[in-house]
Motif scaffolding. Structure first.
Motif, PDB file in Angstrom:
ATOM      1  N   GLU A 141       6.534   0.442  13.625  1.00 34.01           N
ATOM      2  CA  GLU A 141       6.467   0.990  12.265  1.00 34.01           C
ATOM      3  C   GLU A 141       5.568   0.115  11.387  1.00 34.01           C
ATOM      4  OE1 GLU A 141      10.326   1.619  10.562  1.00 34.01           O
ATOM      5  OE2 GLU A 141      10.949   2.948  12.200  1.00 34.01           O
ATOM      6  N   ASN A 142       5.696  -1.200  11.548  1.00 31.23           N
ATOM      7  CA  ASN A 142       4.873  -2.127  10.781  1.00 31.23           C
ATOM      8  C   ASN A 142       3.392  -1.929  11.111  1.00 31.23           C
ATOM      9  OD1 ASN A 142       4.104  -4.205   9.128  1.00 31.23           O
ATOM     10  ND2 ASN A 142       4.796  -5.834  10.489  1.00 31.23           N
ATOM     11  N   ALA A 143       3.077  -1.800  12.391  1.00 27.85           N
ATOM     12  CA  ALA A 143       1.693  -1.585  12.803  1.00 27.85           C
ATOM     13  C   ALA A 143       1.160  -0.272  12.256  1.00 27.85           C
ATOM     14  CB  ALA A 143       1.596  -1.604  14.330  1.00 27.85           C
ATOM     15  N   GLN A 144       1.985   0.756  12.255  1.00 26.64           N
ATOM     16  CA  GLN A 144       1.567   2.066  11.721  1.00 26.64           C
ATOM     17  C   GLN A 144       1.295   1.966  10.215  1.00 26.64           C
ATOM     18  OE1 GLN A 144       4.458   5.209  12.087  1.00 26.64           O
ATOM     19  NE2 GLN A 144       2.946   6.803  11.679  1.00 26.64           N
ATOM     20  N   LEU A 145       2.165   1.281   9.490  1.00 27.18           N
ATOM     21  CA  LEU A 145       1.978   1.113   8.044  1.00 27.18           C
ATOM     22  C   LEU A 145       0.719   0.290   7.745  1.00 27.18           C
ATOM     23  CD1 LEU A 145       5.649   0.535   6.848  1.00 27.18           C
ATOM     24  CD2 LEU A 145       4.196   2.534   6.415  1.00 27.18           C
ATOM     25  N   ARG A 146       0.461  -0.735   8.547  1.00 30.57           N
ATOM     26  CA  ARG A 146      -0.751  -1.534   8.348  1.00 30.57           C
ATOM     27  C   ARG A 146      -1.995  -0.687   8.575  1.00 30.57           C
ATOM     28  NH1 ARG A 146      -0.240  -7.618   9.065  1.00 30.57           N
ATOM     29  NH2 ARG A 146       1.997  -7.945   8.979  1.00 30.57           N
ATOM     30  N   ALA A 147      -1.969   0.161   9.593  1.00 31.72           N
ATOM     31  CA  ALA A 147      -3.115   1.035   9.868  1.00 31.72           C
ATOM     32  C   ALA A 147      -3.323   2.016   8.721  1.00 31.72           C
ATOM     33  CB  ALA A 147      -2.898   1.783  11.182  1.00 31.72           C
ATOM     34  N   GLN A 148      -2.246   2.561   8.176  1.00 32.80           N
ATOM     35  CA  GLN A 148      -2.358   3.479   7.039  1.00 32.80           C
ATOM     36  C   GLN A 148      -2.917   2.753   5.815  1.00 32.80           C
ATOM     37  OE1 GLN A 148       1.637   4.978   6.651  1.00 32.80           O
ATOM     38  NE2 GLN A 148       1.311   6.620   8.137  1.00 32.80           N
ATOM     39  N   LEU A 149      -2.450   1.525   5.591  1.00 33.20           N
ATOM     40  CA  LEU A 149      -2.946   0.737   4.460  1.00 33.20           C
ATOM     41  C   LEU A 149      -4.433   0.441   4.621  1.00 33.20           C
ATOM     42  CD1 LEU A 149      -2.491  -0.816   1.844  1.00 33.20           C
ATOM     43  CD2 LEU A 149      -1.799  -2.785   3.240  1.00 33.20           C
ATOM     44  N   GLU A 150      -4.853   0.063   5.808  1.00 31.48           N
ATOM     45  CA  GLU A 150      -6.272  -0.204   6.053  1.00 31.48           C
ATOM     46  C   GLU A 150      -7.112   1.046   5.819  1.00 31.48           C
ATOM     47  OE1 GLU A 150      -7.047  -2.063   9.830  1.00 31.48           O
ATOM     48  OE2 GLU A 150      -5.543  -3.608   9.454  1.00 31.48           O
ATOM     49  N   ALA A 151      -6.617   2.203   6.242  1.00 30.48           N
ATOM     50  CA  ALA A 151      -7.347   3.456   6.027  1.00 30.48           C
ATOM     51  C   ALA A 151      -7.464   3.753   4.536  1.00 30.48           C
ATOM     52  CB  ALA A 151      -6.660   4.605   6.757  1.00 30.48           C
ATOM     53  N   LEU A 152      -6.395   3.536   3.777  1.00 39.89           N
ATOM     54  CA  LEU A 152      -6.436   3.760   2.323  1.00 39.89           C
ATOM     55  C   LEU A 152      -7.395   2.789   1.644  1.00 39.89           C
ATOM     56  CD1 LEU A 152      -2.676   4.441   1.533  1.00 39.89           C
ATOM     57  CD2 LEU A 152      -4.572   6.053   1.353  1.00 39.89           C
ATOM     58  N   GLU A 153      -7.377   1.534   2.062  1.00 40.66           N
ATOM     59  CA  GLU A 153      -8.285   0.557   1.472  1.00 40.66           C
ATOM     60  C   GLU A 153      -9.733   0.912   1.775  1.00 40.66           C
ATOM     61  OE1 GLU A 153      -6.746  -3.074   3.129  1.00 40.66           O
ATOM     62  OE2 GLU A 153      -5.408  -3.402   1.411  1.00 40.66           O
ATOM     63  N   HIS A 154     -10.001   1.373   2.981  1.00 37.24           N
ATOM     64  CA  HIS A 154     -11.359   1.773   3.352  1.00 37.24           C
ATOM     65  C   HIS A 154     -11.798   2.994   2.529  1.00 37.24           C
ATOM     66  CE1 HIS A 154     -14.900   1.998   5.824  1.00 37.24           C
ATOM     67  NE2 HIS A 154     -14.653   3.258   6.118  1.00 37.24           N
ATOM     68  N   THR A 155     -10.910   3.968   2.393  1.00 34.18           N
ATOM     69  CA  THR A 155     -11.210   5.161   1.595  1.00 34.18           C
ATOM     70  C   THR A 155     -11.500   4.781   0.149  1.00 34.18           C
ATOM     71  OG1 THR A 155      -9.826   6.528   3.027  1.00 34.18           O
ATOM     72  CG2 THR A 155     -10.302   7.393   0.829  1.00 34.18           C
ATOM     73  N   THR A 156     -10.688   3.901  -0.409  1.00 35.01           N
ATOM     74  CA  THR A 156     -10.887   3.448  -1.783  1.00 35.01           C
ATOM     75  C   THR A 156     -12.230   2.747  -1.928  1.00 35.01           C
ATOM     76  OG1 THR A 156      -8.508   3.207  -2.103  1.00 35.01           O
ATOM     77  CG2 THR A 156      -9.917   2.014  -3.626  1.00 35.01           C
ATOM     78  N   ALA A 157     -12.589   1.919  -0.972  1.00 32.38           N
ATOM     79  CA  ALA A 157     -13.870   1.214  -1.028  1.00 32.38           C
ATOM     80  C   ALA A 157     -15.039   2.203  -0.995  1.00 32.38           C
ATOM     81  CB  ALA A 157     -13.982   0.218   0.129  1.00 32.38           C
ATOM     82  N   ILE A 158     -14.925   3.250  -0.208  1.00 29.07           N
ATOM     83  CA  ILE A 158     -15.983   4.262  -0.152  1.00 29.07           C
ATOM     84  C   ILE A 158     -16.106   4.977  -1.496  1.00 29.07           C
ATOM     85  CG2 ILE A 158     -16.649   6.480   0.870  1.00 29.07           C
ATOM     86  CD1 ILE A 158     -15.520   5.384   3.537  1.00 29.07           C
ATOM     87  N   TYR A 159     -14.976   5.386  -2.090  1.00 30.25           N
ATOM     88  CA  TYR A 159     -15.021   6.033  -3.406  1.00 30.25           C
ATOM     89  C   TYR A 159     -15.649   5.107  -4.432  1.00 30.25           C
ATOM     90  CZ  TYR A 159     -12.205  10.177  -2.348  1.00 30.25           C
ATOM     91  OH  TYR A 159     -11.766  11.375  -1.880  1.00 30.25           O
TER      92      TYR A 159
END
Length: 129
Positions: A5-23
């Protein structure tokens, strides 16, 4: 199970951070959420101009579905910024994109980028040459 669960949450957080950086890269707008997540400090940067403001998703004087806008303390605005964006506003959530367009136009100098075909794939979309 907890590690998965922790690994899944970290992956989701990384995806959100990457999306935010692109915006942020595409728009020139940085957004920093304040404690509680209902208020954000925003800064819109152009090549020569900047406008900072806050957005409140639950303004005290607003109704359900309205957003509050306030220029940053001491902000004098930038040339081309409508006078009404130098004051606090409350508006319908659906109008948020129009507000951001007004800020981006002012910060960008009121000009849309000019397209000039170039042989290089690494050309500047902002140049007029």
């Amino acid at each position: 199970r907890l590690a998965a669960e922790n690994a899944q949450l970290r992956a989701q957080l990384e995806a959100l951070e990457h999306t935010t950086a692109i915006y942020m890269t595409l728009t020139g707008v940085t957004v920093r959420l304040e404690a509680g997540g209902q208020t954000a400090t925003c800064e819109c940067r152009g090549e020569e101009r900047t406008h900072a403001f806050t957005v409140d998703t639950q303004p005290e004087d607003g109704d359900e579905g309205e957003i509050g806008y306030a220029p940053a303390p001491g902000a004098v605005g930038c040339p081309g910024l409508p006078d009404y964006l130098l004051d606090e506003l409350i508006f319908e959530r659906e109008q948020a994109p129009a507000l951001l367009v007004k800020v981006m136009e002012a910060v960008g100098g009121g000009k849309a980028p000019q397209h000039t075909p170039r042989s290089s794939r690494r050309s500047s979309i902002m140049s007029n040459a």
